[in-house]
Design a protein around this motif. Structure first.
Motif, PDB file in Angstrom:
ATOM      1  N   ILE A  32       0.912  -1.008  -0.136  1.00  0.00           N
ATOM      2  CA  ILE A  32      -0.078   0.024  -0.156  1.00  0.00           C
ATOM      3  C   ILE A  32       0.838   1.181   0.083  1.00  0.00           C
ATOM      4  O   ILE A  32       1.803   1.245   0.973  1.00  0.00           O
ATOM      5  CB  ILE A  32      -0.767   0.128   1.267  1.00  0.00           C
ATOM      6  CG1 ILE A  32      -1.766  -1.294   1.370  1.00  0.00           C
ATOM      7  CG2 ILE A  32      -1.850   1.142   1.283  1.00  0.00           C
ATOM      8  CD1 ILE A  32      -2.828  -1.237  -0.054  1.00  0.00           C
ATOM      9  N   ALA A 248      -5.787   4.858 -10.269  1.00  0.00           N
ATOM     10  CA  ALA A 248      -4.987   3.666  -9.645  1.00  0.00           C
ATOM     11  C   ALA A 248      -4.610   3.687  -8.303  1.00  0.00           C
ATOM     12  O   ALA A 248      -4.679   2.680  -7.665  1.00  0.00           O
ATOM     13  CB  ALA A 248      -3.883   3.350 -10.738  1.00  0.00           C
ATOM     14  N   THR A 249      -4.507   5.007  -7.987  1.00  0.00           N
ATOM     15  CA  THR A 249      -4.209   5.096  -6.345  1.00  0.00           C
ATOM     16  C   THR A 249      -5.180   6.191  -5.892  1.00  0.00           C
ATOM     17  O   THR A 249      -5.399   7.429  -6.662  1.00  0.00           O
ATOM     18  CB  THR A 249      -2.729   5.522  -6.077  1.00  0.00           C
ATOM     19  OG1 THR A 249      -1.883   4.608  -6.695  1.00  0.00           O
ATOM     20  CG2 THR A 249      -2.455   5.689  -4.746  1.00  0.00           C
ATOM     21  N   SER A 267      -3.629   5.435   1.735  1.00  0.00           N
ATOM     22  CA  SER A 267      -4.358   5.359   0.214  1.00  0.00           C
ATOM     23  C   SER A 267      -4.751   3.886   0.139  1.00  0.00           C
ATOM     24  O   SER A 267      -4.606   3.077   0.960  1.00  0.00           O
ATOM     25  CB  SER A 267      -3.211   6.060  -0.685  1.00  0.00           C
ATOM     26  OG  SER A 267      -2.283   4.936  -0.562  1.00  0.00           O
ATOM     27  N   GLN A 269      -5.222   0.906  -3.410  1.00  0.00           N
ATOM     28  CA  GLN A 269      -4.660   0.748  -4.839  1.00  0.00           C
ATOM     29  C   GLN A 269      -5.733  -0.074  -5.358  1.00  0.00           C
ATOM     30  O   GLN A 269      -6.453  -0.948  -4.655  1.00  0.00           O
ATOM     31  CB  GLN A 269      -3.642  -0.322  -4.711  1.00  0.00           C
ATOM     32  CG  GLN A 269      -2.510   0.323  -3.884  1.00  0.00           C
ATOM     33  CD  GLN A 269      -2.016   1.410  -4.592  1.00  0.00           C
ATOM     34  OE1 GLN A 269      -1.631   1.633  -5.773  1.00  0.00           O
ATOM     35  NE2 GLN A 269      -1.684   2.620  -3.728  1.00  0.00           N
ATOM     36  N   LYS A 270      -5.953   0.411  -6.843  1.00  0.00           N
ATOM     37  CA  LYS A 270      -7.102  -0.278  -7.594  1.00  0.00           C
ATOM     38  C   LYS A 270      -6.463  -1.472  -8.025  1.00  0.00           C
ATOM     39  O   LYS A 270      -5.529  -1.597  -8.862  1.00  0.00           O
ATOM     40  CB  LYS A 270      -7.503   0.574  -8.828  1.00  0.00           C
ATOM     41  CG  LYS A 270      -8.471   0.061  -9.739  1.00  0.00           C
ATOM     42  CD  LYS A 270      -8.861   0.800 -10.984  1.00  0.00           C
ATOM     43  CE  LYS A 270      -9.845   0.266 -11.656  1.00  0.00           C
ATOM     44  NZ  LYS A 270     -10.072   0.887 -13.066  1.00  0.00           N
ATOM     45  N   TYR A 275     -10.905  -1.544  -4.602  1.00  0.00           N
ATOM     46  CA  TYR A 275      -9.838  -0.676  -4.075  1.00  0.00           C
ATOM     47  C   TYR A 275      -9.329  -1.838  -3.070  1.00  0.00           C
ATOM     48  O   TYR A 275     -10.360  -2.127  -2.132  1.00  0.00           O
ATOM     49  CB  TYR A 275     -10.193   0.570  -3.543  1.00  0.00           C
ATOM     50  CG  TYR A 275     -10.214   1.711  -4.628  1.00  0.00           C
ATOM     51  CD1 TYR A 275      -9.082   1.917  -5.433  1.00  0.00           C
ATOM     52  CD2 TYR A 275     -11.348   2.402  -5.118  1.00  0.00           C
ATOM     53  CE1 TYR A 275      -8.916   2.702  -6.456  1.00  0.00           C
ATOM     54  CE2 TYR A 275     -11.296   3.068  -6.035  1.00  0.00           C
ATOM     55  CZ  TYR A 275     -10.192   3.389  -6.626  1.00  0.00           C
ATOM     56  OH  TYR A 275     -10.061   4.536  -7.702  1.00  0.00           O
TER      57      TYR A 275
END
Length: 590
Positions: A32, A248-249, A267, A269-270, A275
């Motif tokens: 991550i 994407a993020t 955050s 991530q895709k 997610y």
């Protein structure tokens, strides 16, 4: 009742978790990227206090009114009535972000954040509570994986603590509620108002790609929490209509209940159509893209110049399928934060959810006030009242106000040269309901109240304000010291509830010092002695609680007065001793 204009970007959320071969497991957790955190930094909004009022409607997940829900705002407590309605006529709020919290057993807390539009203005909100439903059970000692309707969660061993911050031993239930950004009532469901504090300590707006409420519960129903050190990995489905353009993020945001704003923290991530991220504590969590904002104002009125109160306003971004929602106040004003540098479309819905107005606005690079907008009124969609108010001598009332109450919601209009004009939004299929009309001659301190069954339509109701208005008061003698609350300088509020045990609640507070306040529950307000009631009191920094005996000497309906005396014992939480209390009360019934 000025209501903050909330910029709420909608999408959709899948009800079933996607089948992604790259789903994280306890042995295969994703990396991550953390862009930074601001878990509890300084609040960049000004902390200017202002006195205003708050009213609103609380409903369940099906849109049905919820009675007996506790509403807390600025240290004042009240409960919702049979219509799910509540009102706090005056309370001290933070002007930039006033926070209202609604609690009901079996539901996640409902929290609304408002930008107070001016001193003395009555704000309006709608809140829909989410039920706490079990998503799954795991053993605290070994951890485990939980699959919810649209999400999955991975817990590691021994990361759940009890109220004493000791490792919990036993089975843990994950209580979970998805918050769907495409839901038509998204504005009523989600916490706050989607204003947020990013990692640079700047106020931004948020576009939601998914939101969730999370809580941990032990085997005996006790509330548990994470240790704050070990991560819980989650996978949250991306709404179907937002998958193609999903970053994407994306930043993660948790809701800070103390200040009513979202805070950036980590955050996600895709991975495929989901997610994936990690969190170290549970609350409301949100995966959102941020955007800059400007302040916005507009006023809506009908072709007779009468404001449109409590109607839904929607703003849609030109490049998005997502929209924002807000409600006008008693003066027809809507205000709040909207995206800057974008063309937008503003639409107005009536109570039947039909669009009665639409217009392109923007783009705005600075704060915008587009002024008054006139929309012709459909009489079948409002309950409109107008007429003349005269004094006891028969002369037109010079200074005064007419208040009307429709299903627990209040509307008001000034008396101008003896005339008033007020309208409550309704729907054409609404049946006749009881309407309470209260005319007040402020110059003579007189009033008059009538009750009628009225359906949507246009009505003339002339009234003579000739009954005395007496100040409400509560006098208490506690541990040798006298305390007095009155409606001239302080706040006293009488509310009717439909809770299974609570029938009537009185909240009261001193203007200064703010620590002196209380909440008083009556189980009957009939004439006679030994009427059982309970009192929560906080005076001079000391909290008291106890059951009291009352002698009710006068009672009646709305606009009349509950009067009597009280005596009994209350528990002093500081000395842990029972102490005597006595006093008297005269409270206007609403």
């Amino acid at each position: 009742m000025k209501k903050v204009f909330l910029y709420l970007l909608t999408g959709s959320m899948l009800l079933l978790a996607a089948c992604d071969k790259r789903m994280a497991t306890a042995d295969n957790q994703p990396e991550i990227i953390n862009p930074g955190t601001n878990p509890g930094g300084k609040n960049p909004l000004p902390d200017k206090p202002v006195k205003a009022g708050v009213q609103g409607i609380v409903s369940d997940e099906n849109g049905n009114p919820l009675s007996g829900a506790q509403v807390a705002c600025g240290g004042i407590l009240t409960t919702t009535d049979t219509h799910g309605a509540f009102i706090i006529p005056e309370v001290t709020l933070q002007e930039a972000a006033g926070v209202i919290t609604i609690k009901k057993s079996g539901y996640f807390d409902g929290i609304r954040t408002i930008s107070v539009t001016g001193a003395g203005k009555l704000q309006y909100i709608q809140v829909q509570l989410l039920p706490k439903k079990a998503a799954g059970v795991f053993d605290a000692a070994t951890g485990g994986n939980i699959t919810a309707s649209n999400a999955q969660f991975i817990f590691v061993p021994n990361q759940v603590l009890n109220a004493n911050n000791q490792p919990y031993k036993g089975k843990v239930t994950l209580l979970y509620a998805p918050i769907n950004p495409e839901h038509p009532d998204f504005a009523d469901i989600m916490p706050g108002d989607l204003r947020a504090i990013d990692i640079n300590n700047a106020i931004v707006g948020l576009k939601s790609y998914g939101m969730m409420a999370l809580e941990l519960q032990g085997e005996n129903g006790e509330k548990l929490h994470l240790d704050g050190t070990n991560n819980v990995t989650f996978k949250l489905d991306i709404p179907a209509t937002l998958q193609a353009g999903a970053p994407a993020t994306i930043p993660l945001w948790h809701f800070d209940e103390a200040i009513g704003l979202w805070r950036e923290e980590g955050s996600a991530q895709k991975i495929g159509n989901s997610y994936v991220g990690t969190v170290k504590h549970f609350s409301f969590w949100n995966v959102d893209a941020k955007f800059p904002v400007v302040k916005f104002k507009a006023v809506f009125q009908d072709d007779k110049g009468v404001p449109y109160p409590n109607i839904k306003v929607t703003i849609t971004r030109s490049q998005e399928i997502s929209s924002s929602y807000g409600f006008t106040d008693e003066a027809g004003m809507v205000s709040g934060d909207i995206p800057s540098h974008e063309e937008l479309t503003i639409t107005i819905e009536d109570k039947c959810k039909d669009i009665i107005f639409t217009r392109k606005i923007g783009p705005f690079s600075t704060d915008a006030n587009i002024g008054k907008i006139t929309i012709a009124r459909g009489l079948q969609l409002t309950l409109a009242l107008h007429g003349k108010i005269i004094s006891c001598s028969g002369a037109p009332v010079k200074t005064g106000v007419v208040n009307i109450s429709v299903e627990g919601i209040s509307y008001r209009a000034p008396i101008i040269n003896g005339n008033y004009n007020v309208a409550a939004p309704r729907c054409s299929n609404n049946n006749a309901v009881e309407v309470i009309i209260n005319a007040v001659d402020e110059g003579a301190n007189k009033m008059s109240t009538i009750r009628q069954q009225l359906a949507p339509g246009d009505y003339t109701r002339d009234m003579q304000a000739c009954n005395n208005i007496q100040p409400g008061e509560i006098k208490l003698l506690l541990e040798g010291k006298a305390y007095e609350f009155n409606t001239i300088s302080d706040s006293i509020r009488f509310r009717t509830s439909n809770d299974s045990s609570t029938r009537y609640q009185i909240t009261f507070s001193k203007a200064q010092p703010s620590l002196n306040k209380g909440s008083w529950v009556f189980y009957t307000i009939g004439l006679g002695s030994n009427n059982y009631s309970t009192l929560n009191l906080n005076v001079d920094g000391v909290a008291y609680y106890g059951s009291l005996n009352t002698e009710v000497t006068a009672t009646g309906g709305p606009g009349e007065y509950l009067e009597g005396s009280l005596f009994g014992n209350v528990y002093n939480y500081s000395t842990q001793a029972q102490v005597p209390i006595s006093g008297s009360f005269r409270i206007r019934i609403e």
